[in-house]
Each structure stands twice: as structure tokens, then as C-alpha cells.
Design a protein around this motif. Sequence first.
Motif, PDB file in Angstrom:
ATOM      1  N   ASN A  11       0.873  -1.156   0.000  1.00  0.00           N
ATOM      2  CA  ASN A  11       0.000   0.000   0.000  1.00  0.00           C
ATOM      3  C   ASN A  11       0.918   1.216   0.000  1.00  0.00           C
ATOM      4  N   SER A  13       0.406   4.263   1.039  1.00  0.00           N
ATOM      5  CA  SER A  13       0.289   5.262   2.112  1.00  0.00           C
ATOM      6  C   SER A  13       1.473   5.104   3.060  1.00  0.00           C
ATOM      7  N   ARG A  16       1.350   2.640   5.898  1.00  0.00           N
ATOM      8  CA  ARG A  16       0.978   1.239   5.616  1.00  0.00           C
ATOM      9  C   ARG A  16       1.905   0.602   4.585  1.00  0.00           C
ATOM     10  N   GLN A  29      -5.726  -5.965  -2.382  1.00  0.00           N
ATOM     11  CA  GLN A  29      -6.372  -5.731  -1.080  1.00  0.00           C
ATOM     12  C   GLN A  29      -6.424  -7.034  -0.272  1.00  0.00           C
ATOM     13  N   TYR A  32      -2.960  -7.720   1.068  1.00  0.00           N
ATOM     14  CA  TYR A  32      -2.718  -6.812   2.186  1.00  0.00           C
ATOM     15  C   TYR A  32      -3.434  -7.312   3.439  1.00  0.00           C
ATOM     16  N   PHE A  50     -12.077  -3.166   4.770  1.00  0.00           N
ATOM     17  CA  PHE A  50     -11.471  -2.727   3.512  1.00  0.00           C
ATOM     18  C   PHE A  50     -11.829  -1.281   3.144  1.00  0.00           C
ATOM     19  N   GLU A  52     -11.467   1.576   4.584  1.00  0.00           N
ATOM     20  CA  GLU A  52     -10.503   2.663   4.773  1.00  0.00           C
ATOM     21  C   GLU A  52      -9.357   2.611   3.749  1.00  0.00           C
ATOM     22  N   LEU A  53      -9.290   1.513   2.989  1.00  0.00           N
ATOM     23  CA  LEU A  53      -8.218   1.400   1.986  1.00  0.00           C
ATOM     24  C   LEU A  53      -8.661   1.938   0.613  1.00  0.00           C
ATOM     25  N   ASP A  56      -6.604   4.514  -1.440  1.00  0.00           N
ATOM     26  CA  ASP A  56      -5.145   4.361  -1.415  1.00  0.00           C
ATOM     27  C   ASP A  56      -4.586   3.990  -2.787  1.00  0.00           C
ATOM     28  N   TRP A  58      -1.568   1.709  -4.717  1.00  0.00           N
ATOM     29  CA  TRP A  58      -0.949   0.407  -4.464  1.00  0.00           C
ATOM     30  C   TRP A  58       0.183   0.171  -5.463  1.00  0.00           C
TER      31      TRP A  58
END
Lengths: 714, 714
Positions: A11, A13, A16, A29, A32, A50, A52-53, A56, A58
Motif C-alpha cells: 500500500n 500510504s 501502511r 487488497q 494486504y 477494507f 478505509e483502503l 489508497d 498500491w
Amino acid sequence: MKFYQKWQGRNCSPERNAWFEATVPGNIQKDYAIANNFADWQYSDNHKQFIELEDDHWEYRTSLCYDKKDGERVFFVSEGINYKYDVLLNGDNIYSYEGMFRGFELDITDKLTGKDDMLTVHIYPHPKSTRGEAGTRDEANESCNPPVYYGWDWNPRLLISGMWDEAYIETRDETYIDKCEVLAELSDDMTEGFVSCVFQCALPCEIMLFDADGAEIYRGTDKSFRVKAPKLWWCNGQGEAYLYKWVIRNAKEERTGYIGFRRLRLLRNLEFEGPKVFPKGPYEAPITIELNGRRIFCKGSNWVNPELFWGDITAELYEKQILLAKNCNMNIFRMWGGAGAPKKSFYDICDREGMLVWQEFMLACNEYIGLEGYMKTLESEASAIIRKFRYHACLVFWCGGNELFNSWSGMDQQSHPLRLLDKLCYELDYKRPFLFTSPLIGMAHGGYTFYSDDQGGDVFQQFQSSNCTAYTEFGVPAIASMDTLKTIIPENEMFPPEPTPAWIAHHGFGAWGMERWLCKNVLDKYFDEPSSMREMVDRSNWLQCEGYRGAFEEIRRQWPRCSMGINWCYNEPWKTAAGNNLLAYPSTPRPSYYYVQKAMRPTLFSARVPKFDWKRGETFEAELWLLNDAPESVKGSVKVSAEIGGAHFDLGEWRTEVQGNTNGRGPTVRFVLPDIDGTDKLILKLDSEDGRESCYEYLYRPKKNIKKIRQLNV
Amino acid sequence: MKFYQKWQGRNCSPERNAWFEATVPGNIQKDYAIANNFADWQYSDNHKQFIELEDDHWEYRTSLCYDKKDGERVFFVSEGINYKYDVLLNGDNIYSYEGMFRGFELDITDKLTGKDDMLTVHIYPHPKSTRGEAGTRDEANESCNPPVYYGWDWNPRLLISGMWDEAYIETRDETYIDKCEVLAELSDDMTEGFVSCVFQCALPCEIMLFDADGAEIYRGTDKSFRVKAPKLWWCNGQGEAYLYKWVIRNAKEERTGYIGFRRLRLLRNLEFEGPKVFPKGPYEAPITIELNGRRIFCKGSNWVNPELFWGDITAELYEKQILLAKNCNMNIFRMWGGAGAPKKSFYDICDREGMLVWQEFMLACNEYIGLEGYMKTLESEASAIIRKFRYHACLVFWCGGNELFNSWSGMDQQSHPLRLLDKLCYELDYKRPFLFTSPLIGMAHGGYTFYSDDQGGDVFQQFQSSNCTAYTEFGVPAIASMDTLKTIIPENEMFPPEPTPAWIAHHGFGAWGMERWLCKNVLDKYFDEPSSMREMVDRSNWLQCEGYRGAFEEIRRQWPRCSMGINWCYNEPWKTAAGNNLLAYPSTPRPSYYYVQKAMRPTLFSARVPKFDWKRGETFEAELWLLNDAPESVKGSVKVSAEIGGAHFDLGEWRTEVQGNTNGRGPTVRFVLPDIDGTDKLILKLDSEDGRESCYEYLYRPKKNIKKIRQLNV
């Protein structure tokens, strides 16, 4: 030579961004989630992990070590990456694209250093349209993503991305056979096949065609050749799904595949008379499939993504579910547009098993407008899909998408995205029909519950009072099995079911209005207060089993005025708590599957019973039919009887004969229902000696069991 | 420089091949008829003189004398030749083509000798499809000819051919401005116009744009430029048909033309609720025109070829008929597909006069299938038509053709010719809607007579019980005037009218069933045996006048659920003995024209009277409406009264106010009809002080005049 790399993912971010092992094909995902020990997302409302992802970025990466050889080129090949991404080699961008269905073949030879070359795929967040409501499927209306990712009434919102289909490194030299496509056509009189091969190769190649017994039909170097009197490809129930195997090869390389010869037309339905009085409108849309000169009744189901994480979908999974459909006597899948297009192997299996495929593009229930960027992506993605599947015998027609002409979508024949799709199909696949959407005029979708006052009563009453050319979505829901429920609903939420987080997450409540799909209001109409979850499950499955059977048999009785019965839906991508599907996740037939299987038998005796629930004193009636959608004529006889609480009632006998693909309508039997305590079942038996028997269970109410019928609104 | 040549023509059959003088533009059959002293083909069944020429070849020739000049090229230019032809210069074939709508520009410079060069056009017989009945319009189903040539219920069979549009020799040098097209677009918010010019010229050119007052808006050499806050183009009744004039010029050459800025959309009709009960079908086709953000009611007529010999059609003729339509308060023409596309000047005039144009391609009432040759011709012809007219502000949408989705045509959205047309319009004219055909779902055609038992009664009853989105064909026939009849029907056939050759030739009998269009059966229903032809004519015109008014006013009352009323038809190509047209050949308003003109007034008081014929003792009723399809709101009051044989009945008064483009519905007035002898008319008067009054005449039957109502089948 193909090389399957090991990939890592992360990820992007900052908080993360640890690298983890990535599965290809797969979804990042999920990788992850595994790397970060997510709780079981099938359970309760854990899928929300999932959310909150969603926004993002990748990345995938892999390290290449390659010793250059003279005359050899190195390619990075992918069948598709979801959804918007860049490909980088040693930090240099070498490709950017938006869309998950078009693959690529990147020649990376000249950029390779030979040692630890770093290949990276950078994935952007999914687009979210602001035309509509945030957090809903509206957000899909400016992208070519399958809109189901954004949340549906049976699929949790889960914006998956990643290398969902095949990806590898391939070395190629002058022997490589590239851009290979073999198309089969059949002459109008069906006596001659035409084969045309397209491929590129620096070396001469030999072309061969073999019949299903392995006998050589053709060997030569002509890219176009004829096949005299080819054996025809038929769908399940109408004949053999006869395929020819082709081989294109040179000294080192070989490509193989299968083609089938069939003549397909989309005709207007029979027995429609059109408007009789001025002012007069037009005819309905043609929706009868004529295969090899024979009008056939299409019976099947709506296919949706069989996994939440599309990267997990394998040929084995496809094969299992397709064989189950074939075994269920189906002959068609509608590939519902909300779930886009499948991987290649799906079509190979359908070709082989004789399952017709109606393929939609990735538009559903939204208003897609002609924005410049969207149109560009749509053109690229749709072209890729058409080219990917157009050579398949099983593919009957293209369709713009789901329910685009209905009020909630607001599109019409003027909508530029649909005009573009029609044009692309015309240009790239001239002979195959294109439907703008489903339903079209004459066709219909719904209903989706066993009973509704507003919708004309129970499913028997609804369909017996309808007069459509094709029912291409309709469903009866049931609650999942106790075994499944225990793995998704926490024990303390289990009974009585209420709109708690787990039930809502799994579409038991609030999926479409508050009552769907558990439909406690419908159970309450027919039954007393339940004493256990198991009792609710059993009752609900009874309604689904007889409801589906009643609908499918009635739709078949309307042939040839009606040409299709395709229920909503076949499979499901995760464990729902209740729903209309016939297969429970992962691929387990529900009880209703076996009732549909019976209703779909090529030949069966069928009873047209006007409703589900009966009470003592009423005159029960059943109109007898012999349904036959097999090509052969059949003879048979049936004895009709009823049973209530052990009491037996002989209702008569009927002997008949019908032609192939023709139904026979017989007498109506009647009897006044006696008052018998201790049962709530009225069993109607059509006894036959030849596998054509049927046995129905209706609801029976003796005097003491008559309860107030509540008004239900769906 | 343009040079208009003198042409000669001949029939190529050995027994008929004398050269005669040919008119260009013109039709060679007419030239031949004049040269050979054909009897007046408007009279009796004399048009049959042309039948024996149908399968002949024809030739035009002209002699060119041209002194070559350096830097100058010589072109033979044509706007179109009908239908399949070769062009030869000194015997050498230099061009071959099939199709009448695509012109050509042939550079003949290098082939000219400079002295007596012979330019020849050789014309082949019209194709006749064998898929269908010989001698009928079926024969048109494999060609791009306007099918009306092959015979229609108001057009005699006459397979005309020849140089029907402009043709000339042109010399061009480096100053020549070629392939000139100027397109106007309007921003979505309608505050900015975009002009783009396409042309080819070896020299630099200056581009200018002027507003309607002659003020210069732009001068420069940019081929694309913007116009801030342009004045908008409106159709008749909604505002000014504002045009800007453009000029493209260099020192020697100049091109000019007009553009209008307007935003046009095709929207779903309002007040449609869609199916409410499962299984549910889709919405209706969108058929409301939104012009510059305003939904408008479209009122107009179906345009057909105004001459049998299309070569005779001039800009003056177009102008006369278009101005009559504008004066009749119409705002739209449907260019009915059976009569193909007009000459260029038609669109120039419609742009200027604010008449919207719905343009169909040349398909009508037949099943056109995707034969290779047909598809090639269709692509070429349709592309030429789209390019010819797409820059016009008045052009609202394209349409595949007439009644192609109805039972007698058997086409549908899968038909390859229609998919091709949709694709071409998408590619060449992206923003303009394309309709597959008329009618589409929700729309309707018919009825075509004043009364029919089978069709729901009289025209009042038919339309008041209909609920369509658009009525794009409907008609009420009347017998031609006595003056006209005398020039077409021999005296000994005149009265009583019978199915004799002259009446049949002129569509009085046997045009569509035996009774049309004279409709004696309808007259017999309402009236006693006629004593003269004049009496029949008067009665028939009464029905047409009140019938058309009743239909148009009812259709307007159904706004906005219904968005269009377009009657069948506007004009006629020759003198028919009876028909639904509003203009009699050549361009004479019939009595009904003035009734339609009244019914079409932007603002009027209208009475919704449930039927045409009333008898003493019945309760007559009239629901009052204020119809307003003008953009401004209106106030008004109306006094309602009735008169029967001089007796006067006050029925009340109504005062109201309605918004722009909105109708107001008022009270219903009623009274019991007294028994009054000596009249068959019930006059209903809506008196108003402001030009909004109406006065209707219904049939009234006192006691002694009540006759048996016969059953009529149409």
C-alpha cells in the motif's frame, strides 16, 4: 517461454507501506489483508475493514534477471490489471492505462540491464463519480469498472484492484506465433463451414483442423479454407456441442483452440399479434434465439462474479459452476453487466459444455453519459472484450448492460455510450446481435420476492398474469442454510433475526428496502411466529423451491410467445444471509437448485396451479401440461392425484403426444378441499413412468389454521 | 466559372432512340413524354403511359468546347443523378455509381480535346427486387431509391430517373475554394458559440461572420473561433430563427452561408410513470424536443415529394410550401423516408423560417436486409446525405425510415441497415439524435380515416382514448375540389363515383383497401345518399376539417405526456382524387388547411367534445381548455354558446391564466340537445376577444333525421 514471476505488493500510504507477498493473479487488497491479519471478512460486518483502503494507491514489484540472447525479445504480458495503472521499469514509466479488461504485451527488451531490473505496477485509487450519492453504485457511473465493486444488494462494497488475471514475462523469437485468432462461419444453408485464421509469424506455419474424433479435416497453409458438411454445434439439450480443434504451428511453437459451426439468429417471438387499433405503435424487440434453424427456448440463470476477489476466480471454479448449470438442465447464462466480463477460460468451458452466453458490457443501473474520458475508456475496453470472445460458438449476443432503459438509469437508445457499443459490435463482430439493454420492449425483469400485494400476489399469480416475450430476471429469495448462517452471523444476533450489523452486512435486511432479502413479512403472511431460526430457514426454502419451480414452469408454458426464462441469480460472490441465488458460496447447490433442475427437465408433466396457498372449502385446480423443449417429439401419460395429511384424492389421467420444442396443454382437474387437521401441506402428484413426473407441495390451511392475511408491500 | 450546358436525351431502346431536348435539372421520362406528345398524365389513368418505359436504358449527352488555360482545371459537377449510371467522355467511362443522393465532381481536364468533346450520362433501369410482389413497393427493398417511385397510395408508380438536381461544368484555378463546410456549436450553458470552418484552397482565405443586422462578429483566418453570447436560433412560435452569415473569400472567390446556434436534446416525455408491476419492462423512447433548454410541443406535417418528377422541384416551390406551413402555425416537418431527402435549398429555407426538420433515410414499409451491394450503396448514400445537411440548425434528428418496426416491414434494432445508419450518424454527426424508425415504443401512427368501428369510433373518440408519446402520422381524408376533379376524372365517370380506372388511378378507390381514400362508407354512415358530386365533396371536406381540428387539438391537450402531433400528410405530388393532404397539388391550401391553422394557433380556447355526431335528447358536453404552446404566459376569458338551426344556447363563461408552453384545463359545459328540424349542424362557439376564439361544427340529428348507423370496417 513464459516466466511467472514472484511479486511483492504494498500500500503506498506512508503509514501502511511495508512490502508483502502478492499473489498473481490476485487482488492486492486481499494480499494486504492476509499480510495484516484482517479478521475473517466473511464473518459479520468484517468486510468493512477494507473501506478505509478505498482511496489508497498500491504497488506491485518484481525483479527480473535476464541474459539477452540474439534474436530474442522480452515481453511483459498481462491479461488485464484493475483498474487505472502505470507500468514502470527501473522507475521509467513504460505504459499507462485505465480499464481492467484490456491486456497488454510490452516489449521491454531494450530497457533491460540484465540484472535486477525492477518491474513495477503502480495502481491508482478507483474513480468515484460525484454525479450521484457518495458510497453507492452511483460512483461507478463514470468508469468502466464493474459497478458491483461499489456495492450491490448481494455484494458488499469492496473496491478491489490489482493483477486480477494472468501476467508473465515471455521471451519470443522469430518462431513466435502472435495475434492468433481463428473464426468459424457457417453458410446460410448450413452445409458449409468457413474457417479464417489470423496470426503473425516470421516463419511459415502449418494450419490443421481436426474433428472431435481426432480425424484431420484440413492441413495446409491457407489462412482461409472451407469445411464441407460440418457437424453443427448445439447448445445443451438440443444436440452435441460439437467442436473442431485447430492447430497452428511451426517447428517450435504451437497454438491450439476450438471452433464450432452454428448459425445463430435473433428472431421476433411467435404468437405476438401487435397492436390492433390505431394509433398503432411498433412491434416488440426480437428475443427468440434460432440456433441452426431451430427456435429454442432459453432457460438459464444470471451469472455474477463468483468471488469477491476476482483474482481468486479460476478455470476450475468456472468449470464447477458451469457443469452444475448444465446438470440443472440450463442452456444459457446471462452475463449480467454489473459484473463485467469473465476471464477467458469461462468461454472455453461454455463452448465445450454447450452453454449459450449472453454477454453484457460493464454498465448497470446507472446513467452513463458521454464524457470524453469515459467514452475513450469504454471504446478501448469494449473493443478488447469483443475481440477476446467473438470467436466463441457459445456467445449468442452482446448487450449494452443491465436495466439501462429503466427509470432508475435514465438512459435510452440516444445515449452515446450505447450507440458506441452498438457501433463497435457492428464493426468488430458484424453477425452477432447487439441488444441495447435488458429489458427491452416486450421483455421484463422481476419480481424478486415470493409475494407482494402491490405486485399482483404470489409468484404463481404474477407470472400467470404476465405476457412477456422474455423474463430475463426474476427471483425468489431464501434464507441461507444454518451451516452458512453460523459462519457469518454471530450467535447473539442469530434469532430472532433483526437488522443488526451482521444481518445487514449480509443482505438479510436493508438490501433493497428493509425487508429484503430475509423477507420476514412474507413468512409472516403464510406461517405462524417461528420458534427457531431453523424453522424460518426451512419455510423460506420451501417458498424458494416451489416459487422458482412455479415461475420457471409457467414461463415455459408461455413458449413460444415467451422465449426465455433466466432467473436472478445463479451464484453469489460470498456468503449471503439470504438471497435469490441457486448456488450458495462457494459452489453449493441450494435446495431450490434441485427444484429448478426438475422444472428445467427437457420433458416433464407440469401443473398450472393458480396460487400457492389454499384453504379448506376452496376448489383447488390444476391445468395439466406436457412441457417439451427437446427437439424430439414425446408421448406420455400421467396420473394426477393429491394428498393432504395422508388422505389421497385421485384426480384423473391424461395421455398425450407433443412435437419437439412444443408444449401440450391438457385438461384442468379440480376438487374441493376438505378440512383435514394436522398438516399445512397439499401435495399434488403427477405420476408418470418415464422420468417426467412432478410432485408439488402447496400450502394448505385447514379450518383451525386460517389466519389473517396481512397486506404486504414490497 | 460555372457553365450550364444544353443537354439532349434519348431512350436507348432501338425503336425509341431518337434524341430529344432534355431539361436539367429534370427527369428524362418527362422529357421523353413531352417529345413524344404523351397525353396529360394528370388525367384519368394516363400515367400508365410511363409503365412500358420502366426497364429501358436512357442517355444524356452534351458537347463541350473548351480552350485549355494554364492552371485551370475543368470539372463536371452534379448534385446527384437518379439512379444507376455511368459517365462517359468521348466514349470512355470516367465514373460509375448507384444512388441518387451523392453528387460528384469529376476532373475531366486531361481528357478534353478542346473541340466537340462528348459528355454522356448513361442511365440503367431501376433495380427491381424479386423479394416480394412484382409491380409493388416490395421491388424497392434492395435499392436506395425513394420507394415511393414504385407506387404508393397517393403516388402513382413512376420509375423516374435522370439528372434530377443541379449539374454543370466548372472551371477552377488556384483561387477555388473547395469542400467548404461551416459548423456551429453551442456550449452546454448556451453562453458561447463555436464556429469551425473546413475548406480547401491553395490561396489564403479570409473568414468573416456577420450577425443578422450585418454587424461583423468575426474577421480573420482562424478556421475555429468563438462567438460570445450568441443570439439563439429558435423554431417558429418559440422565438426568432436567428442566423449568422459567414463568408469565406479570397481575391477572386467567395463562399457564403448561414449558421444558427441552438442546443437541441431529445428527452423522455414528462408525465410517464413507467410500468408499476413486476415483471417490469423498460421506459418508452425519448421523443420530446428540448430546444435551448425549453421543452417544446412539435406540431407539423409529413412532407412528401411535391412533384411526380423530382427534377421539377425548385427552391421557389419549396419556399412556397414551407411558408404555407409556417403560416399554418407549424414548427416541424417529418421528411418521410419513403420520399428520401430533398434538394439543398429546402434546408436553407427551413433554417431561415424556423421550421424544424426530422430527416429520414430512404427506407419505408419494407424489409431491407443486409445484402452486400445494398449495404455499400446505403453507406455511400447515407454518408452523402448526412454531410449535405448536418450543418443546418433546423435539422433536429435523423431517422432510419418509416414504419420499419411494424409487422409489414419486419425489421428491428438488429437489422444491419439500421445499425449501419446509426453508426454513420454517430460518426459523422455525433451530437444529433438518431431514431431507428417511426413509430418507436410509446409513439404511434394512424388512424387514417374519419371513422371506423374497428378502430375505436370517430377521430375524436380514437384520439381521446389514446395515450401516446407522439402521434407522428394520422390523417383524415377528403375528396378533392370539384375544380381538381374535373381535370382528372372524365365526366362520364364522375358521379356517382365508382372504382373506374380514373378514380382508381387517382387513389379514390383501391388505394388502401377498396374504400380509401374516397371513403364513401364513412359518408354513408353520417349522411343520406348524395345527390351530386359537389355534395359529396362538401360533406367529405367537413369531416376532414373538423376531424383534423379535433385530432390536433386533442393531441395538443395531451402535452406534455405527448410531445408531437404530425399529420399524414402535408402535400401531394400530383392531383389525387381524395387524400389526407392539406395542400392540393401543386400548392393550394385545402379547406382543412385553415382548420389546422386554427388548431395550431399558439394560444387558443379549445373544446374537448367526445364525438362528432349528436342526436336530439343526448347530453352534449364540452370540456374547456386554454391551449398555449407559446413561451409566454397568457390570460383570457371565453364565453361558450351553442347554436342549432338558429336557436341559441348560452353555456357559460370561463376565465383563466396559464404559463408559457402549458395548457389550462377548465370546466365541462353540458346541455341536453333539443329537437330542432331543418338543420344537421350543431355549432359550438368559444367566443373570446383576443383571437383565441374557436367555432366548431358537429353533426346534429333531429328526430326525423336519425338513420341507421351502419357498421364500418376499415
